[in-house]
Enzyme design. Structure first.
Site, PDB file in Angstrom:
ATOM      1  N   VAL A 195       0.897  -1.293   0.074  1.00  0.00           N
ATOM      2  CA  VAL A 195       0.037   0.008  -0.134  1.00  0.00           C
ATOM      3  C   VAL A 195       0.968   1.173   0.188  1.00  0.00           C
ATOM      4  CG1 VAL A 195      -1.779   1.352   1.236  1.00  0.00           C
ATOM      5  CG2 VAL A 195      -1.713  -1.349   1.310  1.00  0.00           C
ATOM      6  N   VAL A 209      -1.987  -3.530   6.535  1.00  0.00           N
ATOM      7  CA  VAL A 209      -0.822  -2.911   5.690  1.00  0.00           C
ATOM      8  C   VAL A 209      -1.144  -1.403   5.427  1.00  0.00           C
ATOM      9  CG1 VAL A 209       0.495  -2.901   3.749  1.00  0.00           C
ATOM     10  CG2 VAL A 209      -0.330  -5.041   4.843  1.00  0.00           C
ATOM     11  N   ALA A 240       4.435   3.917   2.906  1.00  0.00           N
ATOM     12  CA  ALA A 240       4.109   2.806   2.268  1.00  0.00           C
ATOM     13  C   ALA A 240       4.134   1.693   3.320  1.00  0.00           C
ATOM     14  CB  ALA A 240       4.678   2.447   1.100  1.00  0.00           C
ATOM     15  N   LYS A 241       3.533   0.530   3.060  1.00  0.00           N
ATOM     16  CA  LYS A 241       4.104  -0.810   3.879  1.00  0.00           C
ATOM     17  C   LYS A 241       3.460  -1.683   3.049  1.00  0.00           C
ATOM     18  CE  LYS A 241       5.227  -1.656   7.920  1.00  0.00           C
ATOM     19  NZ  LYS A 241       6.169  -0.440   8.862  1.00  0.00           N
ATOM     20  N   GLY A 242       4.129  -3.113   3.202  1.00  0.00           N
ATOM     21  CA  GLY A 242       3.999  -4.153   2.463  1.00  0.00           C
ATOM     22  C   GLY A 242       3.786  -5.136   3.553  1.00  0.00           C
TER      23      GLY A 242
END
Ligand code: NAD
Length: 418
Positions: free
Chosen positions: A61, A85, A106-108
């Site tokens: 995201v 996320v 962001a993050k995953g």
């Protein structure tokens, strides 16, 4: 937005709504600030070592694209979902803005249990995830880093997979790599070291002698173990630590060097000889001066916020305190909270240094890195404390407000597109 519905996303939205009310952000601007700009979900078929095929789900995201590339960790954990996320990506935006980094958040994540996977399975999963992400990431688009369940080796596989695709070596595609592959000195230690630096500043602020203090750390992973060691260097006595399997406690203090050797061979803190076992729930309620949640979200809740017995709550994990717990803590001025977006910002700050060094192919010494890290943390801490005191608001509301306001201003100046 239903696709993101998840308790942690709701929690991040609740926090945002409080900030938006505090800053009197017009209602028609709020969704634009709150909702992630884009998200990608991928199915990841991998071969298991027993010859079977399994499909795992991965997410990324990107919350806010206005100020530069997005930046944020990659998490391997069984409970990973898109909404979690998304919440973590949102917090990354406020964190980067608060510390003045030229990034959006962001993050995953991949829903998997890395503790039950072999090294070769983890490598196949990491390479498959990276392959699927190639149209979505890049050194000027989105840069990943380690988080829960991932480490330097995972970053090295990602960098290699991306580089093979590009046809040349691209170190700046990830941060938190091994130093020999373009990683930064001090990156592995950065988050925990930053936590201890800020705790030391907080002890000054509330007039507590850190040399006579006790500390408890939930989550003895990368962040928690370095935070414990760094706090001990400032003179604190670490009396309890834990991991996913449970905790250990010794009121006279744990020998952290012996514990490090124990964890290296057993891969858990459990069974450490000079301590008694304690559950993760009990650990959070131990009387201590410094409590460091360094594991997962939503650990300090309505149920235990009234009972924690610390002077400083140093949020090394992302989102460890729910908004309901926060309301209780706001009525407990004896507990000084260092909110997550400030407390664990050391990680992304040195990730930023690593990215800059990779882009320039010019590397700095560790003293320079630690010095620059502490300067940025000092500025952020001073600004948050000043805003909290001046406006008579909590440290969390002050930190989030500074971050959100900078994002709002950037979006206003650029216009609707990003
Ligand atoms: P890690 O995987 O190295 O360590 C996590 C630790 O938490 C492990 O010891 C694990 O056993 C323990 N744990 C997991 N579930 C638990 C539970 N239910 N109760 C108690 N302990 C549990 O991960 P990490 O990189 O140290 O990240 C920890 C936290 O810090 C996460 O919230 C992450 O988002 C946050 N964070 C990490 C970084 C970084 O640089 N790695 C930066 C900022 C924030």
């Amino acid at each position: 937005m239903e696709i993101y519905d998840h308790p942690t996303f709701r929690m991040a939205c609740q926090q945002f709504d409080l900030v938006a009310d505090h800053l009197q952000i017009p209602h028609d601007e709020r969704d634009r600030l709150k909702l992630p700009k884009r998200a990608l979900t991928v199915a990841l078929p991998i071969h298991r070592d027993d010859g079977s095929t399994q499909v795992l789900f991965g997410y990324r995201v990107q919350h806010f694209l206005t100020l530069g590339p997005t930046k944020g960790g990659l998490r391997f954990h069984p409970d990973v979902q898109l909404g979690e996320v998304a919440a973590l990506a949102m917090w990354m935006s406020w964190k980067c803005a608060l510390t003045g980094l030229p990034y959006g958040g962001a993050k995953g994540g991949v829903a998997c249990d890395p503790t039950t996977m072999s090294k070769t399975e983890l490598e196949r999963l990491t390479r498959r995830y990276t392959q699927e992400m190639i149209p979505f990431i890049g050194p000027q688009v989105d840069v990943m880093a380690p988080d829960l369940g991932t480490n330097e080796q995972v970053m090295a596989w990602m960098m290699d997979t991306y580089s093979v695709h590009a046809g040349h070596t691209v170190p700046s595609i990830v941060t938190g790599k091994p130093v020999g592959l373009g990683g930064s000195l001090g990156r592995r230690e950065a988050t925990g070291r930053g936590v201890a630096y800020l705790v030391n500043r907080a002890t000054d602020t509330i007039g507590l002698d850190i040399g006579k203090s006790t500390a408890v750390v939930q989550g003895y992973g990368n962040v928690g173990s370095i935070a414990a060691l760094s706090l001990a260097r400032y003179g604190a006595k670490v009396i309890a630590v834990s991991d996913v399997r449970g905790g250990i406690y010794n009121e006279n203090g744990l020998d952290l060097f012996a514990l490090e050797r124990h964890v290296a061979s057993r891969r858990t803190v459990l069974g450490f000889p000079e301590a008694q076992p304690i559950s993760n729930e009990q650990l959070l309620l131990l009387p201590c001066d410094i409590l460091v949640p360094a594991a997962l979200e939503r650990q300090i809740t309505q149920a235990n916020a009234g009972q924690i017995k610390c002077r400083i709550l140093a949020e090394a994990a992302n989102g460890p305190t729910t908004p309901e717990a926060d309301a209780i803590l706001n009525q407990r001025p004896e507990v000084f909270v260092i909110p997550d977006v400030l407390c664990n910002a050391g990680g992304v700050i040195v990730s930023y240094f690593e990215w800059v060094q990779d882009l320039q192919s010019f590397f700095w010494g560790e003293t320079e890195i630690v010095d620059k890290l502490f300067r940025l943390l000092e500025t952020a801490f001073t600004q948050v404390l000043a805003a909290s005191r001046k406006q008579k608001i909590s440290m969390r509301l002050a930190a989030l407000s500074l971050g959100v306001k900078r994002v709002q201003e950037a979006k206003r100046i650029r216009g609707l597109f990003p």
